[in-house]
Design an enzyme around this catalytic site. Structure first.
Site, PDB file in Angstrom:
ATOM      1  N   LYS A  23       0.835  -1.203   0.000  1.00 37.26           N
ATOM      2  CA  LYS A  23       0.000   0.000   0.000  1.00 37.26           C
ATOM      3  C   LYS A  23       0.869   1.251   0.000  1.00 37.26           C
ATOM      4  O   LYS A  23       0.644   2.172  -0.785  1.00 37.26           O
ATOM      5  CB  LYS A  23      -0.918  -0.037   1.231  1.00 37.26           C
ATOM      6  CG  LYS A  23      -1.909   1.101   1.296  1.00 37.26           C
ATOM      7  CD  LYS A  23      -3.150   0.711   2.077  1.00 37.26           C
ATOM      8  CE  LYS A  23      -2.967   0.769   3.579  1.00 37.26           C
ATOM      9  NZ  LYS A  23      -2.801   2.140   4.104  1.00 37.26           N
ATOM     10  N   SER A  24       1.861   1.307   0.876  1.00 37.46           N
ATOM     11  CA  SER A  24       2.711   2.505   0.966  1.00 37.46           C
ATOM     12  C   SER A  24       3.423   2.771  -0.367  1.00 37.46           C
ATOM     13  O   SER A  24       3.518   3.920  -0.817  1.00 37.46           O
ATOM     14  CB  SER A  24       3.773   2.305   2.054  1.00 37.46           C
ATOM     15  OG  SER A  24       3.172   2.230   3.318  1.00 37.46           O
TER      16      SER A  24
ATOM     17  N   ARG B 113       2.895   5.956  -3.269  1.00 36.48           N
ATOM     18  CA  ARG B 113       4.041   6.783  -3.679  1.00 36.48           C
ATOM     19  C   ARG B 113       4.311   6.657  -5.172  1.00 36.48           C
ATOM     20  O   ARG B 113       4.730   7.623  -5.818  1.00 36.48           O
ATOM     21  CB  ARG B 113       5.279   6.375  -2.856  1.00 36.48           C
ATOM     22  CG  ARG B 113       5.177   6.876  -1.395  1.00 36.48           C
ATOM     23  CD  ARG B 113       6.138   6.137  -0.494  1.00 36.48           C
ATOM     24  NE  ARG B 113       6.216   6.658   0.863  1.00 36.48           N
ATOM     25  CZ  ARG B 113       5.342   6.418   1.842  1.00 36.48           C
ATOM     26  NH1 ARG B 113       4.282   5.655   1.612  1.00 36.48           N
ATOM     27  NH2 ARG B 113       5.510   6.932   3.048  1.00 36.48           N
TER      28      ARG B 113
ATOM     29  N   ARG C 288      -8.320  12.216  12.595  1.00 34.62           N
ATOM     30  CA  ARG C 288      -6.889  11.931  12.724  1.00 34.62           C
ATOM     31  C   ARG C 288      -6.070  13.216  12.758  1.00 34.62           C
ATOM     32  O   ARG C 288      -6.392  14.173  12.055  1.00 34.62           O
ATOM     33  CB  ARG C 288      -6.455  10.988  11.598  1.00 34.62           C
ATOM     34  CG  ARG C 288      -7.182   9.653  11.737  1.00 34.62           C
ATOM     35  CD  ARG C 288      -6.767   8.667  10.708  1.00 34.62           C
ATOM     36  NE  ARG C 288      -5.398   8.241  10.890  1.00 34.62           N
ATOM     37  CZ  ARG C 288      -4.780   7.408  10.076  1.00 34.62           C
ATOM     38  NH1 ARG C 288      -5.412   6.924   9.026  1.00 34.62           N
ATOM     39  NH2 ARG C 288      -3.532   7.047  10.297  1.00 34.62           N
TER      40      ARG C 288
ATOM     41  N   SER D  95       7.129   8.930  12.312  1.00 33.04           N
ATOM     42  CA  SER D  95       6.044   8.731  11.349  1.00 33.04           C
ATOM     43  C   SER D  95       6.564   8.940   9.939  1.00 33.04           C
ATOM     44  O   SER D  95       7.063  10.017   9.594  1.00 33.04           O
ATOM     45  CB  SER D  95       4.912   9.722  11.640  1.00 33.04           C
ATOM     46  OG  SER D  95       4.097   9.878  10.494  1.00 33.04           O
TER      47      SER D  95
ATOM     48  N   ASP E  65       1.751  -1.254  11.796  1.00 27.18           N
ATOM     49  CA  ASP E  65       0.469  -1.719  11.249  1.00 27.18           C
ATOM     50  C   ASP E  65       0.195  -3.185  11.580  1.00 27.18           C
ATOM     51  O   ASP E  65      -0.915  -3.678  11.371  1.00 27.18           O
ATOM     52  CB  ASP E  65       0.439  -1.529   9.727  1.00 27.18           C
ATOM     53  CG  ASP E  65       0.386  -0.052   9.348  1.00 27.18           C
ATOM     54  OD1 ASP E  65      -0.009   0.775  10.196  1.00 27.18           O
ATOM     55  OD2 ASP E  65       0.752   0.273   8.202  1.00 27.18           O
TER      56      ASP E  65
ATOM     57  N   LYS F 171      -4.761   5.744  14.582  1.00 29.12           N
ATOM     58  CA  LYS F 171      -4.803   5.116  13.254  1.00 29.12           C
ATOM     59  C   LYS F 171      -6.257   5.143  12.767  1.00 29.12           C
ATOM     60  O   LYS F 171      -7.064   5.929  13.250  1.00 29.12           O
ATOM     61  CB  LYS F 171      -4.242   3.694  13.334  1.00 29.12           C
ATOM     62  CG  LYS F 171      -2.748   3.658  13.634  1.00 29.12           C
ATOM     63  CD  LYS F 171      -1.936   4.252  12.501  1.00 29.12           C
ATOM     64  CE  LYS F 171      -0.437   4.266  12.817  1.00 29.12           C
ATOM     65  NZ  LYS F 171       0.317   5.002  11.801  1.00 29.12           N
TER      66      LYS F 171
ATOM     67  N   ARG G  93      -7.698  -3.348   9.257  1.00 26.70           N
ATOM     68  CA  ARG G  93      -6.763  -4.254   9.952  1.00 26.70           C
ATOM     69  C   ARG G  93      -7.399  -4.909  11.182  1.00 26.70           C
ATOM     70  O   ARG G  93      -6.996  -6.007  11.577  1.00 26.70           O
ATOM     71  CB  ARG G  93      -5.466  -3.517  10.299  1.00 26.70           C
ATOM     72  CG  ARG G  93      -4.744  -3.026   9.043  1.00 26.70           C
ATOM     73  CD  ARG G  93      -3.275  -2.758   9.241  1.00 26.70           C
ATOM     74  NE  ARG G  93      -2.779  -1.879   8.199  1.00 26.70           N
ATOM     75  CZ  ARG G  93      -2.435  -2.248   6.962  1.00 26.70           C
ATOM     76  NH1 ARG G  93      -2.515  -3.514   6.601  1.00 26.70           N
ATOM     77  NH2 ARG G  93      -2.003  -1.365   6.085  1.00 26.70           N
TER      78      ARG G  93
END
Ligand code: S3P
Length: 426
Positions: free
Chosen positions: A22-23, A27, A122, A166, A313, A340, A386
């Site tokens: 996902k990350s 990007r 958030r 982070s 995560d 989260k 999750r």
């Protein structure tokens, strides 16, 4: 989606691939959009979060084709984004929201950005503060929450110690740094995932990591490169834990990204006694390998300190592993879990307790006294992908029947999760 019912599972056996990281998928689209030239992305995660990223960039005039095989991004260059006609909507995605703040800080147009109910809770102040120091016009509700308003500004480089480890915050500052009039440096309290640094380097940007200091020199342009996204270790994590706790299991997960900033789950599970082997290790822009896990007798462990960002995560599913491990597991220094997609400490403590686990919440984590048999229950998902997948894994090793209410939420990061589980014999 209707609730899903699960019973104690037969051994999980076979070979699977899990969806793209996902990350890295986020990007790849973002940096491809800002590059000069065309980016072909294979292995892209077609989950709702990454589709939110595509949607935002299309609204800013970037042409993005989605085919069966790949995603093709026609880059517009660092200064080619257009003002969106509507507000940007980032759905449930913190990565889209925070990384976009960094990119939008450097544009010469204004826009508004918001997301779903979870995103609106958030904290964004952590991103707003350094971007303002760089000269950006950015504000939010109470200076901290979405909807955010962003306007152009002349940006200056800064040297900024991150108050939290982070990668989203680090990336937002580095991305604003692409538009600054000098170098930008961030200082990390502990290493967080470094996909931004790796990918920017591959696109020709000077990004130097020296201990815990990362320094970016603003480039004239980024040059497009094709990107192969490895499978997401955060999605593999559910099957790693399932393999450990369902008796008789043996399964292999192919082509998993094992960037050292992401492999805390492997270190902790092995420390707990898990039988996990790596094979077919290949090194590229991101290292990948195949992971084989066998049913294991797990024991408790302490999970705290610098390893936390390397498995942030995976903590919900590690709490499940702890509930089936002999003895006590203590999770500390994990207060980030409270902000989260849901409060993941409260969520996991509540849901594991429903199954009869001995678990208690602490100020910055939880204590799980594992090893007693658990029973099935009806599990809430807190609209958090999750939590849904972690409790599904738990259900496989509980006695009796369990129900996952609102299982459709897995579509955020792993739309085919339940199909894969069924395919393994779960
Ligand atoms: C992410 C970083 C992590 C992680 C999130 C994805 C990223 O958040 O929890 O799922 O892609 O940079 P933080 O960096 O805020 O901890």
């Amino acid at each position: 989606m209707n609730p899903i019912h699960l019973t104690a599972s037969a051994p999980l056996r076979g070979e699977i691939t899990v969806p793209g990281d996902k990350s890295i998928s986020h990007r790849a689209v973002m940096f491809g959009a800002l590059a000069k030239g065309t980016t072909h992305i294979t292995g892209f995660l077609m989950g709702e979060d990454c589709l939110s990223t595509i949607d935002c960039f299309r609204k800013m005039g970037v042409q993005i084709e989605v085919t069966e095989r790949e995603v093709i991004v026609h880059g517009v260059g660092l200064h080619g984004l257009k003002a969106p006609a509507d507000d940007l909507y980032t759905g449930n995605s913190g990565t889209t929201t925070r990384l976009l703040c960094g990119i939008l800080a450097g544009q010469d147009f204004s826009c508004r950005m918001s997301g779903d109910a979870s995103i609106q809770k958030r904290p964004m102040g952590r991103v707003i503060k350094p971007l303002r120091e760089m000269g950006a016009q950015i504000d939010g509700v109470d200076g901290n929450f979405c909807p955010l308003t962003l306007g152009g500004g002349k940006l200056h480089g800064i040297r900024y110690p991150l108050p939290v480890a982070s990668a989203q915050l680090k990336s937002a500052i580095l991305l604003a740094g692409l538009y600054a009039d000098g170098e930008t440096a961030v200082i990390e309290p502990a290493p967080s995932r470094d996909h931004t640094e790796r990918m920017l380097r591959a696109l020709g940007v000077k990004v130097v990591t020296d201990g815990n200091v990362i320094t970016l020199t603003p480039p004239a342009e980024l040059s497009a490169q094709d990107i192969a996204v490895p499978a997401d270790i955060s999605s593999a994590a559910f099957f790693l834990v399932a393999g450990c706790i369902v008796p008789g299991s043996e399964l292999t997960i192919r082509n998993v990204g094992v960037n050292p900033t992401r492999t805390g789950i492997l270190d902790v599970l092995r420390d707990m006694g898990a039988d996990i082997t790596m094979s077919n290790i290949r090194d590229g822009a991101e290292p990948v390998c195949d992971l084989t896990v066998r049913y294991s007798h797990l024991h408790g462990a302490e999970i705290s300190g610098g390893i936390i960002p390397r498995l942030i995560d995976e903590l919900p599913v590690l709490a499940v592993a702890a509930a089936f491990a002999e003895g006590e597991t203590v999770i500390r220094d994990a207060q980030e879990l409270k902000v989260k997609e849901s409060n993941r400490i409260a969520a996991m403590v509540t849901e594991l307790s429903k199954a009869g686990a001995d678990v208690s919440e602490t100020a910055d984590g939880m204590v799980v006294r594992g090893g007693a048999p658990l029973h099935g229950a009806s599990f809430d998902t807190y609209n958090d992908h999750r939590i849904a997948m972690s409790m599904a894994v738990c259900a496989l090793a509980c006695g009796g029947e369990s129900t996952i209410l609102d299982p459709g939420v897995v579509a955020i990061s792993y739309p085919s999760f339940f199909d894969t589980l069924l395919g393994l014999g779960g």
